[in-house]
Design an enzyme around this catalytic site. Structure first.
Site, PDB file in Angstrom:
ATOM      1  N   TYR A 149       0.861  -1.184   0.000  1.00 58.88           N
ATOM      2  CA  TYR A 149       0.000   0.000   0.000  1.00 58.88           C
ATOM      3  C   TYR A 149       0.901   1.240   0.000  1.00 58.88           C
ATOM      4  O   TYR A 149       1.860   1.314   0.764  1.00 58.88           O
ATOM      5  CB  TYR A 149      -0.886  -0.010   1.246  1.00 58.88           C
ATOM      6  CG  TYR A 149      -1.657   1.275   1.472  1.00 58.88           C
ATOM      7  CD1 TYR A 149      -2.893   1.474   0.864  1.00 58.88           C
ATOM      8  CD2 TYR A 149      -1.150   2.274   2.304  1.00 58.88           C
ATOM      9  CE1 TYR A 149      -3.601   2.659   1.062  1.00 58.88           C
ATOM     10  CE2 TYR A 149      -1.851   3.455   2.506  1.00 58.88           C
ATOM     11  CZ  TYR A 149      -3.068   3.642   1.887  1.00 58.88           C
ATOM     12  OH  TYR A 149      -3.760   4.805   2.100  1.00 58.88           O
ATOM     13  N   HIS A 150       0.566   2.218  -0.845  1.00 55.29           N
ATOM     14  CA  HIS A 150       1.412   3.394  -1.036  1.00 55.29           C
ATOM     15  C   HIS A 150       0.914   4.562  -0.194  1.00 55.29           C
ATOM     16  O   HIS A 150      -0.172   5.097  -0.434  1.00 55.29           O
ATOM     17  CB  HIS A 150       1.404   3.789  -2.514  1.00 55.29           C
ATOM     18  CG  HIS A 150       2.571   4.620  -2.943  1.00 55.29           C
ATOM     19  ND1 HIS A 150       2.887   5.829  -2.347  1.00 55.29           N
ATOM     20  CD2 HIS A 150       3.507   4.427  -3.923  1.00 55.29           C
ATOM     21  CE1 HIS A 150       3.954   6.339  -2.938  1.00 55.29           C
ATOM     22  NE2 HIS A 150       4.351   5.512  -3.896  1.00 55.29           N
ATOM     23  N   GLY A 151       1.699   4.981   0.794  1.00 59.83           N
ATOM     24  CA  GLY A 151       1.374   6.167   1.567  1.00 59.83           C
ATOM     25  C   GLY A 151       1.679   7.427   0.780  1.00 59.83           C
ATOM     26  O   GLY A 151       2.149   7.374  -0.368  1.00 59.83           O
TER      27      GLY A 151
END
Length: 211
Positions: free
Chosen positions: A9-11
């Protein structure tokens, strides 16, 4: 460990992924190759650093070859889009209909390992007061156009999910959906929503955080 595709998951900034790459390099003496957005290679001085850590814009064929050479490869299907338009309210996975990573895993015949980091959205956040306008600009120019702010020393914990094994009977769409569900399950289990900077800071200074 043999070759595998790490999907994360990309912050707003993938600080957690940088730490993961560094830790694996230090403890396992192994560099995780990484698929990064093409625009980063146009930032002066950054292309040399990315190349030294085996960063690449990546295509299905080049990523497949990378995995077939026995490497670990990390990527975020949501990429810059997820970085800008997901948020701390619900940590929604923003992958659209992308299946490239699933095609890579199928062609390379490797498992997919889901990765999520608690409080990644509390460390750095995006400022998107008008999502419709920002999305229009991004879709036109394909560059990040949402300002970021933060840098708070919240407690971040990275969770490595169970590997999703290679299964030649599944379509790329089925693999994408299975992987998305795995990421969402990690978020549901480990992330309190909506996210809170104060809570993240509190967790930094307490010893008994296990959820």
């Amino acid at each position: 460990m043999g070759p595998a595709l790490l999907v994360y998951y990309h912050g707003a900034l993938p600080l957690d992924y940088y730490y993961l790459v560094a830790k694996v390099c230090l403890l396992k003496k192994r560099v995780i190759h990484s698929v990064v957005d093409n625009f980063l290679f146009h930032i002066p001085g950054l292309s040399v650093l990315l190349s030294s850590f085996s960063g690449t814009p990546g295509t299905v064929s080049s990523c497949t070859a990378d995995l077939q050479d026995g490497n670990l490869l990390g990527l975020s299907p949501g990429g810059v889009y997820e970085a800008m338009f997901s948020d701390q309210k619900d940590y929604k996975v923003q992958w659209k209909n992308r299946v490239g990573f699933a095609k890579i895993a199928l062609e390379a015949q490797v498992p997919i390992i889901p990765v999520f980091t608690r409080n990644i959205r509390e460390a750095v956040r995006t400022l998107v007061p008008n999502k419709k306008l920002v999305k229009a600009v991004y879709n036109r120019f394909r560059i990040p156009c949402a300002p970021i702010y933060g840098g708070w020393p919240v407690k971040m914990v990275t969770y490595i999910g169970d590997p999703i094994p290679y299964d030649p009977s599944k379509t790329p769409e089925q693999i994408r959906d299975e992987c998305k569900e795995a990421i969402e399950a990690l978020i549901a289990k480990h992330q309190t929503k909506p996210g809170s900077i104060c809570r993240g800071l509190y967790e930094r200074f307490t010893k008994s955080h296990t959820s």
